[in-house]
Motif scaffolding. Structure first.
Motif, PDB file in Angstrom:
ATOM      1  N   VAL A 125       0.781  -1.316  -0.040  1.00  0.00           N
ATOM      2  CA  VAL A 125       0.038   0.105   0.029  1.00  0.00           C
ATOM      3  C   VAL A 125       0.941   1.225   0.069  1.00  0.00           C
ATOM      4  CG1 VAL A 125      -1.820   1.241   1.232  1.00  0.00           C
ATOM      5  CG2 VAL A 125      -1.636  -1.331   1.167  1.00  0.00           C
ATOM      6  N   MET A 126       1.874   1.034   0.795  1.00  0.00           N
ATOM      7  CA  MET A 126       2.975   2.240   0.808  1.00  0.00           C
ATOM      8  C   MET A 126       3.365   2.464  -0.714  1.00  0.00           C
ATOM      9  SD  MET A 126       3.585   4.072   3.556  1.00  0.00           S
ATOM     10  CE  MET A 126       3.479   4.021   5.266  1.00  0.00           C
ATOM     11  N   LEU A 127       3.635   1.560  -1.383  1.00  0.00           N
ATOM     12  CA  LEU A 127       4.227   1.912  -2.783  1.00  0.00           C
ATOM     13  C   LEU A 127       2.924   2.581  -3.638  1.00  0.00           C
ATOM     14  CD1 LEU A 127       5.585  -1.752  -3.641  1.00  0.00           C
ATOM     15  CD2 LEU A 127       6.706   0.458  -3.191  1.00  0.00           C
ATOM     16  N   PHE A 128       1.883   2.141  -3.434  1.00  0.00           N
ATOM     17  CA  PHE A 128       0.756   2.891  -4.235  1.00  0.00           C
ATOM     18  C   PHE A 128       0.918   4.518  -3.787  1.00  0.00           C
ATOM     19  CE2 PHE A 128      -3.597   4.686  -3.829  1.00  0.00           C
ATOM     20  CZ  PHE A 128      -4.014   4.415  -5.302  1.00  0.00           C
ATOM     21  N   LYS A 176      -4.724  -2.581   4.161  1.00  0.00           N
ATOM     22  CA  LYS A 176      -3.544  -3.485   4.149  1.00  0.00           C
ATOM     23  C   LYS A 176      -3.863  -4.509   3.128  1.00  0.00           C
ATOM     24  CE  LYS A 176      -6.021  -6.290   7.688  1.00  0.00           C
ATOM     25  NZ  LYS A 176      -5.653  -6.932   8.960  1.00  0.00           N
ATOM     26  N   THR A 177      -4.856  -4.298   2.261  1.00  0.00           N
ATOM     27  CA  THR A 177      -5.095  -5.161   1.103  1.00  0.00           C
ATOM     28  C   THR A 177      -5.200  -4.474  -0.114  1.00  0.00           C
ATOM     29  OG1 THR A 177      -7.576  -5.235   1.303  1.00  0.00           O
ATOM     30  CG2 THR A 177      -6.217  -6.685   2.608  1.00  0.00           C
ATOM     31  N   TRP A 178      -5.075  -4.855  -1.256  1.00  0.00           N
ATOM     32  CA  TRP A 178      -5.289  -4.286  -2.701  1.00  0.00           C
ATOM     33  C   TRP A 178      -6.972  -4.151  -2.860  1.00  0.00           C
ATOM     34  CZ3 TRP A 178      -1.637  -2.011  -4.594  1.00  0.00           C
ATOM     35  CH2 TRP A 178      -0.514  -2.490  -4.728  1.00  0.00           C
ATOM     36  N   LYS A 179      -7.684  -5.048  -2.070  1.00  0.00           N
ATOM     37  CA  LYS A 179      -9.107  -4.551  -2.216  1.00  0.00           C
ATOM     38  C   LYS A 179      -9.449  -3.372  -1.733  1.00  0.00           C
ATOM     39  CE  LYS A 179     -13.509  -6.777  -0.890  1.00  0.00           C
ATOM     40  NZ  LYS A 179     -14.277  -7.569  -0.209  1.00  0.00           N
ATOM     41  N   GLN A 180      -8.885  -3.056  -0.548  1.00  0.00           N
ATOM     42  CA  GLN A 180      -8.902  -1.432   0.037  1.00  0.00           C
ATOM     43  C   GLN A 180      -8.306  -0.660  -0.748  1.00  0.00           C
ATOM     44  OE1 GLN A 180      -7.210  -3.080   3.869  1.00  0.00           O
ATOM     45  NE2 GLN A 180      -8.942  -2.560   4.836  1.00  0.00           N
ATOM     46  N   GLY A 210       3.092   6.068  -2.464  1.00  0.00           N
ATOM     47  CA  GLY A 210       4.429   6.532  -2.782  1.00  0.00           C
ATOM     48  C   GLY A 210       4.185   7.014  -4.431  1.00  0.00           C
ATOM     49  N   ALA A 211       3.501   6.273  -5.143  1.00  0.00           N
ATOM     50  CA  ALA A 211       3.336   6.632  -6.643  1.00  0.00           C
ATOM     51  C   ALA A 211       2.190   7.853  -6.625  1.00  0.00           C
ATOM     52  CB  ALA A 211       2.693   5.286  -7.262  1.00  0.00           C
ATOM     53  N   ALA A 212       1.263   7.877  -5.687  1.00  0.00           N
ATOM     54  CA  ALA A 212       0.299   9.055  -5.727  1.00  0.00           C
ATOM     55  C   ALA A 212       1.143  10.364  -5.427  1.00  0.00           C
ATOM     56  CB  ALA A 212      -0.860   8.700  -4.724  1.00  0.00           C
ATOM     57  N   LEU A 213       2.264  10.399  -4.559  1.00  0.00           N
ATOM     58  CA  LEU A 213       2.685  11.460  -4.331  1.00  0.00           C
ATOM     59  C   LEU A 213       3.761  11.874  -5.383  1.00  0.00           C
ATOM     60  CD1 LEU A 213       4.125  13.599  -2.241  1.00  0.00           C
ATOM     61  CD2 LEU A 213       5.814  11.752  -1.318  1.00  0.00           C
ATOM     62  N   LEU A 214       4.447  10.975  -6.093  1.00  0.00           N
ATOM     63  CA  LEU A 214       5.213  10.913  -7.204  1.00  0.00           C
ATOM     64  C   LEU A 214       4.315  11.723  -8.282  1.00  0.00           C
ATOM     65  CD1 LEU A 214       7.887  10.703  -8.468  1.00  0.00           C
ATOM     66  CD2 LEU A 214       7.305   8.757  -9.316  1.00  0.00           C
ATOM     67  N   PHE A 215       3.132  11.339  -8.580  1.00  0.00           N
ATOM     68  CA  PHE A 215       2.350  11.762  -9.467  1.00  0.00           C
ATOM     69  C   PHE A 215       2.020  13.323  -9.213  1.00  0.00           C
ATOM     70  CE2 PHE A 215      -2.476  11.910 -10.800  1.00  0.00           C
ATOM     71  CZ  PHE A 215      -2.231  12.536 -12.227  1.00  0.00           C
ATOM     72  N   PHE A 216       1.653  13.474  -7.929  1.00  0.00           N
ATOM     73  CA  PHE A 216       1.379  14.804  -7.205  1.00  0.00           C
ATOM     74  C   PHE A 216       2.640  15.848  -7.746  1.00  0.00           C
ATOM     75  CE2 PHE A 216       1.386  18.293  -4.229  1.00  0.00           C
ATOM     76  CZ  PHE A 216      -0.003  18.679  -4.430  1.00  0.00           C
ATOM     77  N   ALA A 217       3.787  15.207  -7.375  1.00  0.00           N
ATOM     78  CA  ALA A 217       5.097  16.075  -7.447  1.00  0.00           C
ATOM     79  C   ALA A 217       5.355  16.340  -8.865  1.00  0.00           C
ATOM     80  CB  ALA A 217       6.197  15.395  -6.763  1.00  0.00           C
ATOM     81  N   LEU A 218       5.235  15.341  -9.745  1.00  0.00           N
ATOM     82  CA  LEU A 218       5.432  15.428 -11.247  1.00  0.00           C
ATOM     83  C   LEU A 218       4.674  16.585 -11.970  1.00  0.00           C
ATOM     84  CD1 LEU A 218       6.360  11.951 -12.297  1.00  0.00           C
ATOM     85  CD2 LEU A 218       8.113  13.935 -12.033  1.00  0.00           C
ATOM     86  N   ASP A 219       3.206  16.223 -11.661  1.00  0.00           N
ATOM     87  CA  ASP A 219       2.230  17.169 -12.196  1.00  0.00           C
ATOM     88  C   ASP A 219       2.179  18.687 -11.822  1.00  0.00           C
ATOM     89  OD1 ASP A 219      -0.256  17.266 -13.969  1.00  0.00           O
ATOM     90  OD2 ASP A 219      -0.964  18.171 -12.139  1.00  0.00           O
ATOM     91  N   GLY A 220       2.691  18.612 -10.388  1.00  0.00           N
ATOM     92  CA  GLY A 220       2.934  20.125  -9.892  1.00  0.00           C
ATOM     93  C   GLY A 220       4.110  20.687 -10.627  1.00  0.00           C
TER      94      GLY A 220
END
Length: 259
Positions: free
Chosen positions: A101-104, A172-176, A106-116
């Motif tokens: 989940v932390m990887l996901f 803690k799950t991919w379903k979440q 982190g990807a959201a943070l990277l997307f935010f930073a790159l788009d900004g």
């Protein structure tokens, strides 16, 4: 004589302190309301002004009115509000999200930073952006980051405040994670409709979450400052510290508006 000394120098009760803080917060709030623009949206704009640039071209609009927060900030706070509601359902879970989940997040943070960064580059005359900035992209990156913020802030809050918090993570799950994506997509869809009947309440909810997030952060800081960690069982016991946090938020927003 001993009785008089005890009476004169006794520490004020928590009820008295709460009453003083409540009076102070009411006075500050009334003063802030008096000096800010009229109307509900005027007050919301004043709150947003303290933390957001509110550039019209980078904000969604309805009925000719610019939302109190820009596209990115709107997404961030609506996403965080969705996250807070999700975590509240799993009350007092203080475990951090798992590695996957932390990887996901982190990807959201990277997307935010790159788009900004790409949006910032578009303002410079010498460098071409990687792609044309769009408000729906700003909204999307903000929404995913907002949920990520709540996923980190809520465990920190629970670990700091509650005496009976437990270490199980809320996510803690991919379903979440899929639920996060679906919820974020729904938020993005609702905002991009630019329907006044939808955007008006969403704009108020985004500003409400701004107050909630700031109050939560300042409540944590007051609890740490006064060394009262892990002493509370419910929000009623925490009310004095929440009020301290809220007063700090009012002062912070008023100072930023004034500056």
């Amino acid at each position: 004589m001993a009785f008089m000394k005890t009476t004169l120098f006794a520490k004020p009760s928590e009820k008295f302190i709460f009453a003083v803080l409540l009076t102070l917060s009411a006075a500050l709030l009334i003063g802030w309301l008096w000096f800010t623009p009229p109307g509900v949206l005027g007050k919301a704009q004043a709150i947003g002004y303290a933390v957001c640039h509110q550039i019209p071209e980078r904000s969604f609009q309805f009925a000719g009115i610019t939302m109190p927060l820009c596209s990115r900030c709107t997404g961030m706070h609506l996403g965080a509000l969705f996250g807070l509601l999700y975590h509240f359902w799993h009350f007092k879970k203080g475990g951090m999200p798992g590695r996957k989940v932390m990887l996901f997040l982190g990807a959201a943070l990277l997307f935010f930073a790159l788009d900004g960064i790409n949006s910032f580059i578009s303002l410079t005359p010498f460098i071409d952006p990687l792609y044309t900035p769009q408000n729906w992209l700003r909204l999307s990156s903000g929404t995913l980051l907002g949920f990520s913020i709540s996923a980190i802030l809520v465990p920190i809050f629970n670990q700091t405040i509650w005496a009976d918090w437990f270490a199980e993570p809320s996510i803690k799950t991919w379903k979440q994670v899929l639920l996060i994506v679906v919820g974020s997509a729904l938020i993005i869809f609702l905002v991009t409709t630019e329907n006044p009947l939808i955007l008006y309440p969403l704009s108020l909810l985004s500003v409400l979450n701004l107050l909630i997030i700031l109050t939560a952060i300042h409540t944590i800081l007051w609890v740490l400052l006064l060394k009262k960690e892990n002493l509370f069982l419910n929000f009623f016991q925490l009310k004095t510290y929440i009020l301290c946090g809220f007063i700090t938020v009012i002062v912070q927003i008023a100072l930023m508006d004034f500056i």
